[in-house]
Every structure is written in structure tokens, then in C-alpha cells.
Design a protein around this motif. Structure first.
Motif, PDB file in Angstrom:
ATOM      1  N   ILE A 117       0.843  -1.205   0.000  1.00 54.60           N
ATOM      2  CA  ILE A 117       0.000   0.000   0.000  1.00 54.60           C
ATOM      3  C   ILE A 117       0.873   1.248   0.000  1.00 54.60           C
ATOM      4  O   ILE A 117       0.629   2.198  -0.748  1.00 54.60           O
ATOM      5  N   LEU A 118       1.896   1.234   0.840  1.00 56.67           N
ATOM      6  CA  LEU A 118       2.784   2.397   0.927  1.00 56.67           C
ATOM      7  C   LEU A 118       3.604   2.574  -0.354  1.00 56.67           C
ATOM      8  O   LEU A 118       3.845   3.711  -0.780  1.00 56.67           O
ATOM      9  N   GLN A 119       4.005   1.481  -0.976  1.00 56.85           N
ATOM     10  CA  GLN A 119       4.716   1.578  -2.247  1.00 56.85           C
ATOM     11  C   GLN A 119       3.810   2.182  -3.316  1.00 56.85           C
ATOM     12  O   GLN A 119       4.232   3.059  -4.081  1.00 56.85           O
ATOM     13  N   ASP A 120       2.557   1.714  -3.367  1.00 58.64           N
ATOM     14  CA  ASP A 120       1.608   2.242  -4.349  1.00 58.64           C
ATOM     15  C   ASP A 120       1.353   3.726  -4.138  1.00 58.64           C
ATOM     16  O   ASP A 120       1.132   4.472  -5.093  1.00 58.64           O
ATOM     17  N   ALA A 121       1.391   4.163  -2.867  1.00 57.02           N
ATOM     18  CA  ALA A 121       1.142   5.572  -2.544  1.00 57.02           C
ATOM     19  C   ALA A 121       2.413   6.413  -2.636  1.00 57.02           C
ATOM     20  O   ALA A 121       2.360   7.628  -2.434  1.00 57.02           O
ATOM     21  N   GLY A 122       3.550   5.781  -2.899  1.00 58.38           N
ATOM     22  CA  GLY A 122       4.811   6.518  -2.973  1.00 58.38           C
ATOM     23  C   GLY A 122       5.347   6.908  -1.609  1.00 58.38           C
ATOM     24  O   GLY A 122       6.151   7.841  -1.504  1.00 58.38           O
ATOM     25  N   LEU A 123       4.933   6.209  -0.568  1.00 60.10           N
ATOM     26  CA  LEU A 123       5.354   6.532   0.794  1.00 60.10           C
ATOM     27  C   LEU A 123       6.367   5.528   1.346  1.00 60.10           C
ATOM     28  O   LEU A 123       6.717   5.593   2.521  1.00 60.10           O
ATOM     29  N   TRP A 124       6.809   4.599   0.536  1.00 56.52           N
ATOM     30  CA  TRP A 124       7.781   3.603   0.975  1.00 56.52           C
ATOM     31  C   TRP A 124       9.100   3.911   0.281  1.00 56.52           C
ATOM     32  O   TRP A 124       9.129   4.083  -0.935  1.00 56.52           O
ATOM     33  N   PRO A 125      10.196   3.971   1.032  1.00 56.71           N
ATOM     34  CA  PRO A 125      11.471   4.336   0.401  1.00 56.71           C
ATOM     35  C   PRO A 125      11.959   3.258  -0.560  1.00 56.71           C
ATOM     36  O   PRO A 125      11.786   2.066  -0.319  1.00 56.71           O
ATOM     37  N   GLU A 126      12.543   3.712  -1.649  1.00 55.60           N
ATOM     38  CA  GLU A 126      13.136   2.789  -2.601  1.00 55.60           C
ATOM     39  C   GLU A 126      14.387   2.193  -1.967  1.00 55.60           C
ATOM     40  O   GLU A 126      15.094   2.881  -1.237  1.00 55.60           O
ATOM     41  N   PRO A 127      14.685   0.940  -2.250  1.00 58.60           N
ATOM     42  CA  PRO A 127      15.900   0.354  -1.682  1.00 58.60           C
ATOM     43  C   PRO A 127      17.137   1.064  -2.234  1.00 58.60           C
ATOM     44  O   PRO A 127      17.189   1.427  -3.407  1.00 58.60           O
ATOM     45  N   ALA A 128      18.109   1.270  -1.359  1.00 57.53           N
ATOM     46  CA  ALA A 128      19.334   1.951  -1.764  1.00 57.53           C
ATOM     47  C   ALA A 128      20.147   1.031  -2.668  1.00 57.53           C
ATOM     48  O   ALA A 128      20.144  -0.187  -2.502  1.00 57.53           O
ATOM     49  N   ALA A 129      20.830   1.641  -3.617  1.00 59.77           N
ATOM     50  CA  ALA A 129      21.677   0.866  -4.520  1.00 59.77           C
ATOM     51  C   ALA A 129      22.848   0.306  -3.722  1.00 59.77           C
ATOM     52  O   ALA A 129      23.402   0.981  -2.848  1.00 59.77           O
ATOM     53  N   PRO A 130      23.227  -0.928  -3.996  1.00 62.15           N
ATOM     54  CA  PRO A 130      24.346  -1.508  -3.251  1.00 62.15           C
ATOM     55  C   PRO A 130      25.645  -0.770  -3.553  1.00 62.15           C
ATOM     56  O   PRO A 130      25.882  -0.342  -4.681  1.00 62.15           O
ATOM     57  N   VAL A 131      26.470  -0.630  -2.542  1.00 59.56           N
ATOM     58  CA  VAL A 131      27.750   0.066  -2.690  1.00 59.56           C
ATOM     59  C   VAL A 131      28.766  -0.942  -3.182  1.00 59.56           C
ATOM     60  O   VAL A 131      28.937  -2.019  -2.605  1.00 59.56           O
TER      61      VAL A 131
END
Length: 136
Positions: A117-131
């Protein structure tokens, strides 16, 4: 005598065609099933469709998947979004627990559904790119 059943995976259009071509040529259901590597029930499941539509009817089959996936009540989705906006540090489990607590500890939503639900609403952070580590 074994009571264990043999598993037959979904048939391909080629298998179904071979099944009915063999059946027409031999007029023997058992032999046709053996040649096409399908069970007799598969033959009888497809027979009405073959009689109605011919070989063209054997190409596709209706998916057993639901056409409309089960969705959460819009009021619950709204509550999830509001809780996240009010408490940005709360995670999916905390939000799911708060909603259950407000409902006399009867769960209305799972933590993974909260995340969706939060992803659909744009309220969930995107996973950080691996270093990437530097090689020396």
C-alpha cells in the motif's frame, strides 16, 4: 496397490493436439493419453471443448487465477497512508499492529500488504543501490 496419485503438469497446446489426433486415428482413449503423456481426466476435461470448437479450441485455456485480485478495503488503505504520514519512522509491522490494535487486536492487514500500500502511494522508500567495493 498404491493410492498415491501421479501428478500431471498443465498440458501444452501441442500435447492437446497430439491427444486428440491420436484419439481420432485410433478411437482409443487410453492409447491417446499414453502417447500424449496426459491422464484420462485431461482427455475428458478437454473433450467438450474439442467437440464444440475443434482443434482451435485446444490452443488456449482459461486461467484459474482470479480476474480481480482481492484488495484491501479503501478505508484501511487510507488509514495505512495516514499513519505513515503521521509517523514516518514507523515500519510496516508497527503500522499493521496499530491498525489491529484499533480493531480490538483483530488483524485487518498484513505487514507486507502495508508495504505494498505504501509503495503504491509513494510513501515507501526505494531500496538503496548496493555500494560497490573497490578492488586494490
Amino acid at each position: 496397490m498404491s493410492t498415491q496419485r501421479t501428478h500431471f503438469p498443465r498440458t501444452t497446446p501441442g500435447q492437446r493436439r497430439l491427444l486428440f489426433e491420436t484419439w481420432q486415428a485410433t478411437n482409443n482413449v487410453s492409447q491417446a493419453c499414453k502417447v500424449a503423456h496426459v491422464c484420462r481426466q485431461t482427455f475428458y476435461d478437454w473433450l467438450p471443448r474439442f467437440r464444440a470448437e475443434g482443434f482451435a479450441g485446444l490452443l488456449n485455456f482459461a486461467s484459474p487465477a482470479p480476474k480481480q485480485p482481492h484488495r484491501i478495503d479503501p478505508a484501511v488503505e487510507q488509514r495505512v497512508s495516514v499513519l505513515r504520514q503521521q509517523h514516518p519512522s514507523w515500519g510496516k509491522r508497527r503500522i499493521a499492529d496499530q491498525i489491529a490494535q484499533a480493531n480490538q487486536w483483530v488483524p485487518l492487514v498484513t505487514p507486507n500488504t502495508v508495504r505494498r500500500i505504501l509503495q503504491d502511494a509513494g510513501l515507501w522508500p526505494e531500496p538503496a543501490a548496493p555500494v560497490k567495493k573497490k578492488m586494490h
